[in-house]
Structure formats: C-alpha cells, structure tokens
Design an enzyme around this catalytic site. Structure first.
Site, PDB file in Angstrom:
ATOM      1  N   ASP A 263      75.654  40.836  -8.696  1.00  0.00           N
ATOM      2  CA  ASP A 263      74.934  40.185  -9.795  1.00  0.00           C
ATOM      3  C   ASP A 263      73.427  40.336  -9.617  1.00  0.00           C
ATOM      4  O   ASP A 263      72.815  41.211 -10.193  1.00  0.00           O
ATOM      5  CB  ASP A 263      75.332  38.714  -9.890  1.00  0.00           C
TER       6      ASP A 263
ATOM      7  N   ASP B 211      68.495  33.953  -6.802  1.00  0.00           N
ATOM      8  CA  ASP B 211      68.508  32.987  -7.909  1.00  0.00           C
ATOM      9  C   ASP B 211      67.959  31.653  -7.426  1.00  0.00           C
ATOM     10  O   ASP B 211      68.372  31.152  -6.365  1.00  0.00           O
ATOM     11  CB  ASP B 211      69.934  32.772  -8.434  1.00  0.00           C
TER      12      ASP B 211
ATOM     13  N   ARG C  20      63.882  41.595 -14.187  1.00  0.00           N
ATOM     14  CA  ARG C  20      63.847  40.286 -13.527  1.00  0.00           C
ATOM     15  C   ARG C  20      63.121  40.326 -12.180  1.00  0.00           C
ATOM     16  O   ARG C  20      63.715  40.078 -11.142  1.00  0.00           O
ATOM     17  CB  ARG C  20      65.253  39.720 -13.348  1.00  0.00           C
TER      18      ARG C  20
END
Length: 409
Positions: A234, A238, A290
């Site tokens: 993924d 995070d 990102r």
C-alpha cells in the site's frame, strides 16, 4: 568524504597549508633519520586523512546528524540520539534515563502469539516500561503479523543491517514516545484482522492492515529517522486517526506508488490537530505520489530531495496547511512538472505555499495562502532550515546508515 572532495575539486588551499606545514622536514635531517622522517610523514598524512574529510563532512551535515554522528563512541552513548530530534516530535528525552531497559535482539524469528525472549516482538510489544532495543547482528526479520510497538520504545538499528518485511509490518497504535531508527522495511503485505500479543502479555485485536511499512494510529510524539523504506503493497508511511507531534527525518523512500499519507480520510476531522515535520528525507527514485499527501492537519516540509514523480510530489485534501521550505524538486524529464495537487473544491484558499524551494527540469509550484502556514515551533522543536542548494548534501546519508563500532556513522 571522497564525494565531497570531488564536488569541491579537492582540498581547499588554506586547510591544506595548515595541515601540511608541520610535515616540512629539512633534507639533512631526513638523510640522517630516515626512519623517523618516514614515520613523521606517515603520521602527518594520517592526521590529514582522518581529520580533513570529517571536518568537511560535518560541515555539511543537517541539524540532526550534527548532534551525534561526529562522535566515534556513538555505541557507548546510544541514548544521546534521543536529544537530537527536532521538529514537532521535539526532544525524545522521555525515552532515556537510568530506568531504561537495554534489550538486545538475538533471534530473527517471529511468533505473534507467544513471542520468544530475544526476538524483536518480545522487546517492542510485550516488554513493559522504557526500553532501548538494539540488534546483536545483521538479520532479516519476516513478520507473521503486524508488529505492535508500545509506548516509550526505541528501536535502534545502528551497528547492524536489519531488514523487516512480511505481513502488516510496523504498527504504532495508541502509543507515545516512540523512536524508530536505522531499519530497512520493505515488501510489506496486507493482512486481515488478527490478534497479537501486546504489553504485559495481553492479547490485542487488530483490524485489517493495508500493507504499509510503518503505520501510526492515534499516537503522539513519534520520531521516524534514518530508515530505508520501499516496495510495500500500500504505502510506506501513514500518520492517521489523530496522531500528532510527529517528526519524519533522514529517511530514504523509493520504489513506491503511494509514499506518505498524513491524515486518515476526508471525514476524520480529528486530524485537524495533526502536526508533522517532514525534513531531510530523500524521495526517489521511482516514487509516484504522496510525498506527502495531507488531510486536514499541518505539515512543515523542509530540506527534502525529490528525485522525480509521476502524478505529483506534495498534495492534499480537506483544507490542510502546508509550508514547503527549501526543498529541492527535480521534475521528471517528461510528464507532469507540477509539484502540487489539490483534491476537491477549495472554497477557502488553502495555506499551501513554497518558501525558497529550488526547482529543476521545469518543476513548478502553484501557491495559495502565501505566508500563512508557519510551524510556530517551541525551543525544543526549532531547527535550522538550510539553503535549498545544500539539500543534496544534507540528504546524502538518508536512509539506514552503515555504523561500525569504533568509527563515526
């Protein structure tokens, strides 16, 4: 040091004359005392090659590395590292002291239900209290389930080459005062709901894990420094669900689509209190997007090197505040040159702007709310942001370091 000398065209004249002048020995003395002469020359050369490169190297270190990397006795004073953090995490002094347990990982195996003493899981998840975790030797740790890292834990990979991969990888869940330093985390896979052994031997139920290298959930005062993260299912990092006071520094992120997410989702308004510092990192090669993507909260993104992107470098949604300061953006040779990306209608201009960034290969930065997103650091968080032209040097040692027992890292 050899790369630094090459970039500057070798030693400068002033330092060379200062170092070499003690080595000038009259010829008649050399002829009478050849052995002593040769010894003196060898000694002078040793002094030069030991000190000159390190002086040049230390001058180009960033604020964090200058604090500890210049000392060859780093292994005897490991806990000094905790005083070197900057940015929103502040100093990690809660992780040090006389009551810290020194725990050494000797066994690379992993059992999420009954972790054996000597394994990383036993130290990071089960052992209560403050602990400083080191590694006896190089090892590859393949996790069977996510590794739950408890409060007041330092994982210090210096002195060993430590690879972590497998199911779920590192999870910092409802924890505070955590340091993760010097690991190589990669090829992390998604895993469904599971249970793992937690602090004091209690079982902890975990939800679905997407396959991130490191995931922070409802945690605070966390420092992620000098890790190499790549090729996960993924993302690589995070920071979600109300996590705040986070510093992400000196890491090398590469070979990844979605790199770093700050903020859980657009509907999770608790992330408005999120404050994250992203400094001295190297993004690339082969990173898509990102770096980071920010939702709701605040990010100070400073002195990072961006080695291209496919979609964008820095983006966000839900009206975040982002100050991009003295970064070095190298746009891809073809494709999208714009650094930024904004998702959704912007009714109020976001505080999303660039200060003294450097742009190469046609990179551009659309700004809004210029000057309105200052970090407002306190004395323990404040650090010197260097000129963007120095970023390549400041990030040249990003990622997990090769540290040897009696040498500077």
């Amino acid at each position: 040091s050899s790369g630094i000398n090459a970039e500057y065209g070798g030693r400068n004249k002033s330092s060379e004359s200062v170092i070499s002048s003690p080595c000038v020995i009259p010829k008649h003395k050399c002829s009478k005392m050849a052995i002593k002469c040769h010894f003196a020359i060898a000694f002078c050369l040793a002094i030069f090659f030991f000190f000159a490169p390190n002086q040049c190297h230390s001058h180009r270190m960033n604020a964090i590395d200058r604090c500890w990397r210049q000392k060859p006795n780093w292994k005897r004073s490991r806990q000094q590292l905790a005083t070197c953090s900057v940015g929103f995490a502040g100093k990690m002094t809660n992780n040090i002291g006389k009551n810290v347990i020194q725990y050494e990982v000797t066994d690379p195996s992993d059992d999420p239900i009954n972790p054996k003493p000597g394994t990383l899981r036993h130290g990071a998840s089960v052992l209560p209290g403050k602990k400083w975790i080191t590694f006896q030797k190089d090892m590859n740790i393949k996790l069977q389930k996510p590794l739950l890292i408890s409060s007041f834990t330092t994982i210090d990979g210096r002195g060993a080459t430590v690879h972590v991969s497998g199911n779920g990888c590192l999870l910092i869940y409802k924890a505070t005062d955590v340091i993760v330093h010097g690991l190589r985390v990669h090829h992390c896979k998604a895993v469904g709901p599971s249970s793992v052994r937690g602090e004091n031997g209690k079982m902890v139920a975990l939800g679905h894990m997407d396959g991130d290298a490191i995931r922070l959930v409802s945690s605070s005062k966390v420092w992620i420094d000098h890790n190499t993260l790549f090729s996960c299912q993924d993302g690589l990092l995070d920071v979600t669900r109300g996590s705040t006071f986070i510093t992400i520094s000196n890491n090398w992120f590469r070979d990844q689509d979605k790199v770093m997410l700050l903020g859980h989702d657009d509907g999770y308004v608790r992330d408005k209190n999120m404050k994250v510092t992203v400094a001295f990192n190297h993004f690339g090669p082969n990173c898509n997007q990102r770096m980071p993507r920010v939702r709701h909260g605040y990010a100070h993104v400073a002195n990072n090197l961006y080695q291209g992107w496919t979609q964008y470098a820095i983006g966000g949604s839900s009206n975040p505040s982002i100050k991009s300061e003295c970064n070095y953006f190298i746009a891809p040779k073809s494709g999208k040159k714009e650094v930024t990306w904004r998702n959704g209608a912007v009714s109020i201009p976001w505080k999303f702007y660039s200060v003294k960034d450097v742009f190469e290969n046609g990179a551009s930065f659309v700004q809004t709310g210029i000057g309105m997103a200052k970090p407002n650091y306190n004395n323990q968080q404040r650090f010197q942001v260097e000129d963007a032209k120095l970023v390549k040097a400041l990030t040249s040692s990003s990622g997990a370091l090769q540290c040897y027992r009696t040498l500077k890292c």
